[in-house]
Motif scaffolding. Structure first.
Motif, PDB file in Angstrom:
ATOM      1  N   SER A  43      -8.509  62.269  59.276  1.00  0.00           N
ATOM      2  CA  SER A  43      -8.642  63.464  60.109  1.00  0.00           C
ATOM      3  C   SER A  43      -9.774  63.252  61.109  1.00  0.00           C
ATOM      4  O   SER A  43     -10.764  62.584  60.782  1.00  0.00           O
ATOM      5  CB  SER A  43      -8.952  64.692  59.241  1.00  0.00           C
ATOM      6  OG  SER A  43      -9.278  65.806  60.061  1.00  0.00           O
ATOM      7  N   SER A 111      -9.425  60.382  68.486  1.00  0.00           N
ATOM      8  CA  SER A 111      -8.565  60.481  67.303  1.00  0.00           C
ATOM      9  C   SER A 111      -7.600  61.656  67.426  1.00  0.00           C
ATOM     10  O   SER A 111      -6.406  61.523  67.099  1.00  0.00           O
ATOM     11  CB  SER A 111      -9.429  60.645  66.047  1.00  0.00           C
ATOM     12  OG  SER A 111      -8.633  60.941  64.920  1.00  0.00           O
ATOM     13  N   TYR A 112      -8.093  62.792  67.901  1.00  0.00           N
ATOM     14  CA  TYR A 112      -7.240  63.974  68.047  1.00  0.00           C
ATOM     15  C   TYR A 112      -6.188  63.780  69.133  1.00  0.00           C
ATOM     16  O   TYR A 112      -5.057  64.264  69.017  1.00  0.00           O
ATOM     17  CB  TYR A 112      -8.101  65.188  68.371  1.00  0.00           C
ATOM     18  CG  TYR A 112      -7.301  66.443  68.611  1.00  0.00           C
ATOM     19  CD1 TYR A 112      -6.536  67.015  67.604  1.00  0.00           C
ATOM     20  CD2 TYR A 112      -7.315  67.059  69.870  1.00  0.00           C
ATOM     21  CE1 TYR A 112      -5.786  68.159  67.829  1.00  0.00           C
ATOM     22  CE2 TYR A 112      -6.575  68.209  70.100  1.00  0.00           C
ATOM     23  CZ  TYR A 112      -5.815  68.752  69.082  1.00  0.00           C
ATOM     24  OH  TYR A 112      -5.066  69.880  69.307  1.00  0.00           O
ATOM     25  N   LYS A 115      -3.639  61.073  67.556  1.00  0.00           N
ATOM     26  CA  LYS A 115      -3.065  61.598  66.301  1.00  0.00           C
ATOM     27  C   LYS A 115      -2.420  60.520  65.431  1.00  0.00           C
ATOM     28  O   LYS A 115      -1.338  60.720  64.853  1.00  0.00           O
ATOM     29  CB  LYS A 115      -2.043  62.693  66.618  1.00  0.00           C
ATOM     30  CG  LYS A 115      -2.642  63.933  67.255  1.00  0.00           C
ATOM     31  CD  LYS A 115      -1.574  64.976  67.508  1.00  0.00           C
ATOM     32  CE  LYS A 115      -2.181  66.288  67.988  1.00  0.00           C
ATOM     33  NZ  LYS A 115      -2.939  66.165  69.246  1.00  0.00           N
ATOM     34  N   TYR A 117      -3.563  59.615  62.640  1.00  0.00           N
ATOM     35  CA  TYR A 117      -3.739  60.050  61.248  1.00  0.00           C
ATOM     36  C   TYR A 117      -2.511  60.810  60.729  1.00  0.00           C
ATOM     37  O   TYR A 117      -2.243  60.809  59.521  1.00  0.00           O
ATOM     38  CB  TYR A 117      -4.986  60.924  61.123  1.00  0.00           C
ATOM     39  CG  TYR A 117      -5.005  62.138  62.017  1.00  0.00           C
ATOM     40  CD1 TYR A 117      -4.521  63.362  61.569  1.00  0.00           C
ATOM     41  CD2 TYR A 117      -5.504  62.069  63.317  1.00  0.00           C
ATOM     42  CE1 TYR A 117      -4.519  64.479  62.385  1.00  0.00           C
ATOM     43  CE2 TYR A 117      -5.512  63.172  64.137  1.00  0.00           C
ATOM     44  CZ  TYR A 117      -5.023  64.377  63.673  1.00  0.00           C
ATOM     45  OH  TYR A 117      -5.037  65.483  64.491  1.00  0.00           O
ATOM     46  N   LEU A 118      -1.752  61.452  61.607  1.00  0.00           N
ATOM     47  CA  LEU A 118      -0.566  62.185  61.166  1.00  0.00           C
ATOM     48  C   LEU A 118       0.512  61.251  60.629  1.00  0.00           C
ATOM     49  O   LEU A 118       1.298  61.624  59.755  1.00  0.00           O
ATOM     50  CB  LEU A 118      -0.013  63.032  62.312  1.00  0.00           C
ATOM     51  CG  LEU A 118      -0.869  64.207  62.771  1.00  0.00           C
ATOM     52  CD1 LEU A 118      -0.192  64.951  63.902  1.00  0.00           C
ATOM     53  CD2 LEU A 118      -1.171  65.153  61.609  1.00  0.00           C
ATOM     54  N   ASP A 123       2.369  65.372  58.523  1.00  0.00           N
ATOM     55  CA  ASP A 123       2.070  66.648  59.177  1.00  0.00           C
ATOM     56  C   ASP A 123       1.682  67.738  58.183  1.00  0.00           C
ATOM     57  O   ASP A 123       0.879  68.612  58.491  1.00  0.00           O
ATOM     58  CB  ASP A 123       3.283  67.118  59.989  1.00  0.00           C
ATOM     59  CG  ASP A 123       3.587  66.181  61.159  1.00  0.00           C
ATOM     60  OD1 ASP A 123       2.671  65.425  61.549  1.00  0.00           O
ATOM     61  OD2 ASP A 123       4.720  66.207  61.669  1.00  0.00           O
ATOM     62  N   ASP A 126      -2.210  67.875  57.212  1.00  0.00           N
ATOM     63  CA  ASP A 126      -3.192  67.866  58.291  1.00  0.00           C
ATOM     64  C   ASP A 126      -4.338  68.837  57.982  1.00  0.00           C
ATOM     65  O   ASP A 126      -4.158  70.058  57.962  1.00  0.00           O
ATOM     66  CB  ASP A 126      -2.519  68.262  59.614  1.00  0.00           C
ATOM     67  CG  ASP A 126      -3.447  68.082  60.808  1.00  0.00           C
ATOM     68  OD1 ASP A 126      -4.609  67.668  60.607  1.00  0.00           O
ATOM     69  OD2 ASP A 126      -3.017  68.372  61.940  1.00  0.00           O
ATOM     70  N   LYS A 141      -7.711  74.163  67.824  1.00  0.00           N
ATOM     71  CA  LYS A 141      -7.993  72.902  67.142  1.00  0.00           C
ATOM     72  C   LYS A 141      -9.125  72.150  67.841  1.00  0.00           C
ATOM     73  O   LYS A 141     -10.003  71.586  67.182  1.00  0.00           O
ATOM     74  CB  LYS A 141      -6.733  72.034  67.103  1.00  0.00           C
ATOM     75  CG  LYS A 141      -5.657  72.554  66.175  1.00  0.00           C
ATOM     76  CD  LYS A 141      -4.492  71.587  66.121  1.00  0.00           C
ATOM     77  CE  LYS A 141      -3.394  72.115  65.188  1.00  0.00           C
ATOM     78  NZ  LYS A 141      -2.244  71.180  65.110  1.00  0.00           N
TER      79      LYS A 141
END
Length: 265
Positions: A43, A111-112, A115, A117-118, A123, A126, A141
């Protein structure tokens, strides 16, 4: 404030820091990498822990060799005042913190944006989604990321100023055994501190994922924070965090000046 003397002291600190054991630098590097990889694989909020590396590892690392070889009395023989030493140390740690904080924002926002990490956690898992939903839309967010980064940055500044003050009061307060080498055994207090940190991180992640509900206990505090967070997508809350960290740092700085000036070497 004499800039040339302060630059000389900072340069001396850098030389002293390079003389530390490689295992100490390795520990700081590994911890930083965990935060960075965690931001991309778990995350973006994991990346917000990056500033704590400065407070917990980098700043104590600066003074380990000075304490180990009792070099703190060196500045009594050099043509510098105690105020110069305090100014140099606070400016140096502030600069380190600033670099770490900017890196913190860069890592979390990148990172956002991508994404990645998804694809790793899915999903449905998260953490950012769960936290945003728990805040009842008071923050977007992006707002959650920015506020979290500001909170960790503020905590890092407060930790660094507190560590510096304690160091000037009592150099023994900075442990010299933060090491991965086999020749050094960790103290009992080190294990306690490490365990406490791990428990806090697990507790925080459990709250974010909804495994632990603390709404009844912090309803009033959450309401106040929620009101501040709702202004400008967290702008007011970020400003408050910035003000608190700046005020605490200045307080610790002036206390250090007074205490170190009166201290017998």
């Amino acid at each position: 404030m004499q800039i040339d003397k302060i630059k000389t002291i900072i340069n001396a600190d850098l030389i002293t820091m390079r003389g530390s054991k490689k295992s100490n630098l390795l520990l700081a590097a590994v911890t930083g990498c965990i935060c960075i990889f965690g931001a991309f694989l778990v995350s973006p909020l994991v990346g917000s822990y990056l500033p704590l590396v400065t407070g917990l590892l980098i700043v104590p690392l600066l003074f380990q060799n000075e304490q180990r070889y009792h070099c703190d009395k060196l500045y009594c023989l050099l043509p510098v005042t105690r105020r110069d030493v305090v100014n140099a140390r606070y400016l140096f740690t502030a600069a380190l913190n600033l670099v770490t904080c900017l890196s913190n924002f860069a890592v979390t926002l990148v990172s956002y944006k991508f994404k990645v990490y998804l694809k790793v956690i899915g999903d449905d898992n998260d953490i950012l989604d769960k936290l945003t939903a728990a805040l009842s839309s008071s923050l977007s967010k992006t707002g959650v990321i920015v506020v979290t980064c500001f909170a960790m940055n503020a905590l890092s500044f407060i930790m660094c100023s507190s560590i510096l003050r304690n160091y000037f009061k009592n150099p023994e307060s900075i442990g010299v055994n933060v090491s991965l080498s086999k020749s050094k055994k960790l103290k009992k207090s080190d294990y306690v501190g490490l365990g406490f940190t791990i428990v806090i991180m697990i507790f925080f992640l459990s709250i974010m994922t909804g495994q632990i509900s603390i709404a009844p206990a912090i309803a009033v505090i959450a309401m106040v924070i929620g009101q501040l967070a709702s202004v400008g997508d967290g702008f007011m809350l970020c400003f408050l965090l910035l003000f608190i960290s700046a005020a605490e740092t200045l307080f610790q700085y002036f206390c250090t000046l007074i205490e170190y000036t009166d201290k017998e070497m």
